[in-house]
Scaffold this motif. Structure first.
Motif, short mmCIF file in Angstrom:
data_model
loop_
_atom_site.label_atom_id
_atom_site.label_comp_id
_atom_site.label_asym_id
_atom_site.label_seq_id
_atom_site.Cartn_x
_atom_site.Cartn_y
_atom_site.Cartn_z
N ASP A 149 0.84 -1.20 0.00
CA ASP A 149 0.00 0.00 0.00
C ASP A 149 0.87 1.25 0.00
O ASP A 149 1.71 1.44 0.90
CB ASP A 149 -0.90 0.00 1.24
CG ASP A 149 -1.78 1.24 1.32
OD1 ASP A 149 -2.07 1.82 0.25
OD2 ASP A 149 -2.16 1.62 2.44
N ASP A 151 0.45 5.53 -1.72
CA ASP A 151 -0.31 6.45 -2.57
C ASP A 151 0.57 6.91 -3.74
O ASP A 151 1.06 8.04 -3.77
CB ASP A 151 -0.80 7.65 -1.74
CG ASP A 151 -1.77 7.23 -0.65
OD1 ASP A 151 -2.43 6.19 -0.82
OD2 ASP A 151 -1.86 7.95 0.37
N THR A 179 -4.98 0.08 -4.79
CA THR A 179 -5.03 1.14 -5.79
C THR A 179 -6.18 2.09 -5.46
O THR A 179 -7.10 1.75 -4.71
CB THR A 179 -5.22 0.58 -7.20
OG1 THR A 179 -6.45 -0.17 -7.25
CG2 THR A 179 -4.07 -0.32 -7.59
N LEU A 180 -6.11 3.26 -6.06
CA LEU A 180 -7.11 4.30 -5.85
C LEU A 180 -7.98 4.45 -7.09
O LEU A 180 -7.64 3.99 -8.19
CB LEU A 180 -6.42 5.63 -5.54
CG LEU A 180 -5.43 5.62 -4.37
CD1 LEU A 180 -4.71 6.96 -4.27
CD2 LEU A 180 -6.13 5.27 -3.06
N ASP A 182 -8.41 7.02 -8.82
CA ASP A 182 -7.69 7.79 -9.84
C ASP A 182 -6.72 6.93 -10.66
O ASP A 182 -6.27 7.35 -11.73
CB ASP A 182 -6.92 8.94 -9.19
CG ASP A 182 -7.82 10.04 -8.70
OD1 ASP A 182 -9.00 10.05 -9.12
OD2 ASP A 182 -7.37 10.88 -7.91
N GLN A 202 -9.69 0.74 -3.86
CA GLN A 202 -10.28 1.48 -2.75
C GLN A 202 -11.14 2.59 -3.31
O GLN A 202 -10.64 3.56 -3.88
CB GLN A 202 -9.18 2.07 -1.87
CG GLN A 202 -9.70 2.90 -0.71
CD GLN A 202 -8.59 3.55 0.09
OE1 GLN A 202 -7.60 2.91 0.41
NE2 GLN A 202 -8.76 4.82 0.41
N HIS A 204 -13.38 4.39 -1.47
CA HIS A 204 -13.67 5.43 -0.48
C HIS A 204 -12.42 6.26 -0.26
O HIS A 204 -11.33 5.88 -0.65
CB HIS A 204 -14.13 4.81 0.83
CG HIS A 204 -13.12 3.89 1.46
ND1 HIS A 204 -12.99 2.57 1.09
CD2 HIS A 204 -12.19 4.10 2.41
CE1 HIS A 204 -12.03 2.01 1.80
NE2 HIS A 204 -11.52 2.92 2.61
N SER A 205 -12.59 7.41 0.37
CA SER A 205 -11.45 8.31 0.54
C SER A 205 -11.74 9.25 1.69
O SER A 205 -12.63 9.01 2.51
CB SER A 205 -11.22 9.11 -0.76
OG SER A 205 -12.33 9.93 -1.03
N VAL A 206 -10.97 10.33 1.77
CA VAL A 206 -11.27 11.38 2.73
C VAL A 206 -12.63 11.95 2.39
O VAL A 206 -13.14 11.75 1.29
CB VAL A 206 -10.20 12.48 2.69
CG1 VAL A 206 -8.84 11.94 3.09
CG2 VAL A 206 -10.11 13.08 1.29
N ILE A 208 -15.83 13.49 1.00
CA ILE A 208 -16.14 14.11 -0.28
C ILE A 208 -17.38 14.98 -0.12
O ILE A 208 -18.36 14.55 0.50
CB ILE A 208 -16.41 13.02 -1.35
CG1 ILE A 208 -15.22 12.06 -1.46
CG2 ILE A 208 -16.73 13.64 -2.70
CD1 ILE A 208 -15.53 10.82 -2.25
N LEU A 216 -17.96 9.60 2.91
CA LEU A 216 -16.76 8.81 2.66
C LEU A 216 -16.84 8.07 1.34
O LEU A 216 -15.83 7.75 0.73
CB LEU A 216 -16.56 7.77 3.77
CG LEU A 216 -16.00 8.24 5.11
CD1 LEU A 216 -15.84 7.05 6.03
CD2 LEU A 216 -14.67 8.94 4.92
#
Length: 417
Positions: A149, A151, A179-180, A182, A202, A204-206, A208, A216
């Motif tokens: 993992d 970023d 992976t993200l 993006d 993934q 979900h993120s910080v 939104i 999330l």
């Protein structure tokens, strides 16, 4: 997690699946699968309390993916079961050996690099994998795979692919890569997915921003990313979904993965999904007493595609003795009945006639100006109530019997539709 290579290359060339993503006019309906989805859970807790150990021991059939090593800008932290007291170990000496109790059964090991520049150094990553595997063998831990993992910038995906391919080759271990959204479909994406045994997307993120407030997980964005990932990945895809709550950095509000939103999507994936979707990785493993994650009962319900049912009760009762209040005083008590958390409600405390005094006893509440014959208790910010016993939130003094009314929150109701 169970990993199976070989299905991705065929899947990428399946016209039906590609058309499912990009649209091909009168193309045939994509191939669907109703095979059972597998489940894994990330144990991302950095200190293993007795409650974390208990949750790991009874993960309800889901494979455990344990965070065992994390590198930040200053140093490396060994986390999880490595130390007997359950506390992270920072920069251990060369002579250091794990003292913790190994979890029963087979687990996957996760390594996290907070600095992507460091993560793109092949020797650092391969050496880190070798170190955790050596310590796991010394403790008798069965390892199914390792999860890497970092970023990684979207423009460096091909470089990351070379790093993870080398780590897998050097250590003769199956590798999954996180992976993200993006990353999906960008240059280097297919090279990366061809270098690994599984891809974790993934979605979900910080928090939104949406019209209903910060979230999330934005379902339309997540669904598009999943479909694109499955259609273009050379390795089986795992969908990473959140079970946790974050605190919004600006407002201090709780931002949650709502079970009422996640469960229907999971239910649809259970009924039919593209063959390239192997399963769901839950981030993170729910632990008893941790109000920043779902309860284990909520997690079990959502995994089955079912929305957990909980009700909020608000009553007036005699205050706790330690308050020292008179016999005519009342306490506003709130409670959650059922497995899922509920949002702290706005309350109106009302009388038909006579004097009324309402004093919040819960710091999460503030008293607002009177609305007619009512005093309004408003949460200072979004906050969750855990299932379980009653909690006193305010002291009420009134000449006549008061009543409490729950004020509905139209903004939150709209966000859940």
């Amino acid at each position: 997690m169970p990993i199976d290579r070989g299905v991705g290359v065929v899947r990428k060339c399946a016209v039906g699946t590609v058309c499912w993503v990009v649209g091909c006019g009168a193309a045939p309906e994509p191939a669907w699968s109703d095979a059972p989805l597998q489940h894994s859970a990330y144990v991302w807790q950095r200190a293993w309390s007795p409650e974390v150990r208990a949750a790991v021991a009874s993960a309800d059939g889901a494979e455990r993916v344990v965070l065992v090593r994390e590198a930040d800008a200053a140093s490396t932290v060994w986390t999880g079961f490595w130390s007997a007291d359950g506390q992270p170990v920072r920069n251990p000496p060369a002579t250091w050996a794990p003292s913790g109790e190994a979890p029963a059964g087979e687990v996957a090991l996760a390594l996290r690099w907070n600095d992507p520049t460091t993560a793109l150094q092949a020797g650092v990553v391969s050496g880190g994998v070798a170190a955790v595997l050596e310590r796991a063998r010394a403790m008798g831990v069965g390892v199914s795979s390792v999860h890497l993992d970092a970023d990684i910038p979207t423009g460096r995906l091909a470089d990351w692919a070379a790093v993870v391919r080398g780590a897998a080759r050097d250590n003769n271990v199956k590798v999954a890569v996180l992976t993200l959204v993006d990353h999906v479909g960008k240059p280097g994406w297919e090279t990366l997915t061809d270098a690994v045994d599984a891809v974790v997307v993934q979605v979900h993120s910080v928090p939104i921003a949406t019209k209903g407030g910060p979230v999330l997980l934005d379902l339309p964005t997540a669904d598009r990313a999943l479909r694109h990932a499955v259609a273009t990945s050379a390795a089986p895809v795992w969908l990473a979904l959140p079970t946790h709550t974050l605190t919004h950095a600006t407002t201090g509000a709780a931002v949650r993965a709502e079970p009422a939103l996640v469960a229907p999507w999971v239910g649809e994936l259970i009924r039919r999904h593209p063959p390239g979707l192997a399963g769901v990785v839950w981030f993170r493993l729910p632990v008893e007493g941790d109000d920043d994650t779902w309860t284990t009962e909520t997690w079990a319900a959502v995994r089955a595609g079912t929305v957990p049912e909980s009700t909020l009760s608000v009553v007036l009762e005699h205050p706790p003795v330690e308050w020292g209040a008179g016999p005519s005083a009342r306490a506003v008590m709130v409670a959650v009945d059922g497995p899922d958390h509920r949002w702290l409600p706005t309350l109106d405390v009302c009388v038909d006639t006579g004097r009324l005094l309402v004093a919040p006893t819960d710091p999460r509440y503030r008293e607002r100006p009177r609305v007619g014959d009512c005093v309004r208790l408003t949460p200072r910010t979004d906050s969750l109530l855990a299932p379980g016993g009653q909690e006193p939130v305010a002291l009420v003094l009134a000449e006549h019997t008061p009543r409490v009314v729950v004020v509905e929150n139209p903004e939150r109701a709209e966000a859940l539709q």
